[in-house]
Design a protein around this motif. Structure first.
Motif, PDB file in Angstrom:
ATOM      1  N   HIS A  23       0.847  -1.181   0.000  1.00  0.00           N
ATOM      2  CA  HIS A  23       0.000   0.000   0.000  1.00  0.00           C
ATOM      3  C   HIS A  23       0.886   1.235   0.000  1.00  0.00           C
ATOM      4  O   HIS A  23       2.086   1.148   0.179  1.00  0.00           O
ATOM      5  N   THR A  24       0.321   2.360  -0.194  1.00  0.00           N
ATOM      6  CA  THR A  24       1.060   3.608  -0.130  1.00  0.00           C
ATOM      7  C   THR A  24       0.874   4.171   1.262  1.00  0.00           C
ATOM      8  O   THR A  24      -0.203   4.613   1.620  1.00  0.00           O
ATOM      9  N   PRO A  25       1.933   4.127   2.091  1.00  0.00           N
ATOM     10  CA  PRO A  25       1.790   4.572   3.465  1.00  0.00           C
ATOM     11  C   PRO A  25       1.512   6.060   3.583  1.00  0.00           C
ATOM     12  O   PRO A  25       2.213   6.870   3.000  1.00  0.00           O
ATOM     13  N   PRO A  42     -10.041  -4.432   7.497  1.00  0.00           N
ATOM     14  CA  PRO A  42      -9.972  -3.508   8.634  1.00  0.00           C
ATOM     15  C   PRO A  42     -10.093  -4.207   9.980  1.00  0.00           C
ATOM     16  O   PRO A  42      -9.517  -3.758  10.956  1.00  0.00           O
ATOM     17  N   ASP A  43     -10.803  -5.327  10.044  1.00  0.00           N
ATOM     18  CA  ASP A  43     -10.985  -6.015  11.326  1.00  0.00           C
ATOM     19  C   ASP A  43      -9.758  -6.812  11.738  1.00  0.00           C
ATOM     20  O   ASP A  43      -9.644  -7.229  12.875  1.00  0.00           O
ATOM     21  N   ALA A  68       8.379  -0.807   6.082  1.00  0.00           N
ATOM     22  CA  ALA A  68       8.129  -2.215   6.390  1.00  0.00           C
ATOM     23  C   ALA A  68       6.972  -2.374   7.376  1.00  0.00           C
ATOM     24  O   ALA A  68       6.074  -3.202   7.180  1.00  0.00           O
ATOM     25  N   VAL A  69       6.986  -1.580   8.434  1.00  0.00           N
ATOM     26  CA  VAL A  69       5.917  -1.663   9.446  1.00  0.00           C
ATOM     27  C   VAL A  69       4.571  -1.322   8.817  1.00  0.00           C
ATOM     28  O   VAL A  69       3.586  -2.049   8.982  1.00  0.00           O
ATOM     29  N   GLU A  70       4.513  -0.224   8.068  1.00  0.00           N
ATOM     30  CA  GLU A  70       3.241   0.178   7.460  1.00  0.00           C
ATOM     31  C   GLU A  70       2.789  -0.814   6.391  1.00  0.00           C
ATOM     32  O   GLU A  70       1.586  -0.991   6.185  1.00  0.00           O
ATOM     33  N   THR A  76      -3.108   2.879   9.410  1.00  0.00           N
ATOM     34  CA  THR A  76      -4.097   3.351  10.383  1.00  0.00           C
ATOM     35  C   THR A  76      -4.087   2.553  11.680  1.00  0.00           C
ATOM     36  O   THR A  76      -4.744   2.943  12.632  1.00  0.00           O
ATOM     37  N   ALA A  77      -3.358   1.439  11.729  1.00  0.00           N
ATOM     38  CA  ALA A  77      -3.319   0.625  12.948  1.00  0.00           C
ATOM     39  C   ALA A  77      -2.542   1.352  14.039  1.00  0.00           C
ATOM     40  O   ALA A  77      -1.520   1.984  13.774  1.00  0.00           O
TER      41      ALA A  77
END
Length: 169
Positions: A23-25, A42-43, A68-70, A76-77
Motif C-alpha cells: 500500500h502507499t503509506p 480492517p478487522d 516495512a511496518v506500514e 491506520t493501525a
C-alpha cells in the motif's frame, strides 16, 4: 516488495499467517491519496494494542523500517511499541522510526529472545546474533499476547505483530 519468510516451516509456524499487503503509506506517493492501494481487512488489526517486533541489519534507515511496518500493519493501525534485540534498539534508524510513530522502542537480550517459543527458528540467525528468532520473539515478549502476524520480510526488514496480553485480536 513484501514476501512471506523463506525457510523451513514448523506446524506452529504454518498456523501463523504472514501478513502485509502493499500500500502507499500515509499518502506518501506522488498524487496518491492516503488510503490508496491494497489493505488488509480492517478487522484484522482493529485492536489498538499491537506490538511490532523487528529484525534488521545494522545501519537500516528509518524510512525502510517505517515502510516495512506500514506495509504489514497498514497506516491506520495503532501500535504501542517497536521491539527488537537490545543491540539494535539504540540504532538511529529504529529510534527515528519509533519517533515517526510516537512510540517507544523496547530491546531484549539474545538470551531472552532465545527462550521465547517463536514459530520460526533460524540456525543462521542463532549463529550471528545468539538467538534463532528476533522479530517474532520480540513481538511476543513485548506484547505478552499472541502472534497475529508471523515473520514477514519487507525490503530486508523482518516484521512480526503480536497483541498485548488480555486483548486478543
Amino acid at each position: 516488495m513484501t514476501q512471506p519468510a523463506d525457510g523451513p516451516s514448523t506446524p506452529l509456524e504454518d498456523s501463523i499467517p504472514a501478513c502485509g499487503a502493499q500500500h502507499t503509506p500515509r499518502g506518501r506517493g506522488p498524487g496518491l491519496p492516503a488510503d490508496s492501494g491494497d489493505h488488509r481487512r480492517p478487522d484484522e488489526f482493529a485492536d489498538p494494542a499491537l506490538v511490532v517486533g523487528l529484525g534488521f541489519r545494522p545501519g537500516t534507515r528509518a524510512e525502510q523500517i517505517v515502510h516495512a511496518v506500514e506495509s504489514v500493519v497498514g497506516d491506520t493501525a495503532a501500535i504501542s511499541c517497536l521491539a527488537t534485540i537490545d543491540r539494535r534498539a539504540t540504532e538511529p534508524g529504529i529510534e527515528a522510526a519509533a519517533g515517526t510513530f510516537g512510540i517507544p522502542v523496547i530491546g531484549f537480550s539474545a538470551a531472552q529472545l532465545a527462550e521465547t517459543d517463536a514459530p520460526y527458528r533460524s540456525p543462521l540467525t542463532a549463529q550471528f546474533v545468539g538467538t534463532p528468532n528476533v522479530a517474532e520473539a520480540a513481538a511476543l515478549l513485548a506484547g505478552s499476547g499472541e502472534l497475529v502476524c508471523g515473520r514477514t520480510v519487507v525490503d530486508g526488514v523482518v516484521v512480526a505483530v503480536a497483541t498485548a496480553a488480555g486483548r486478543p485480536n
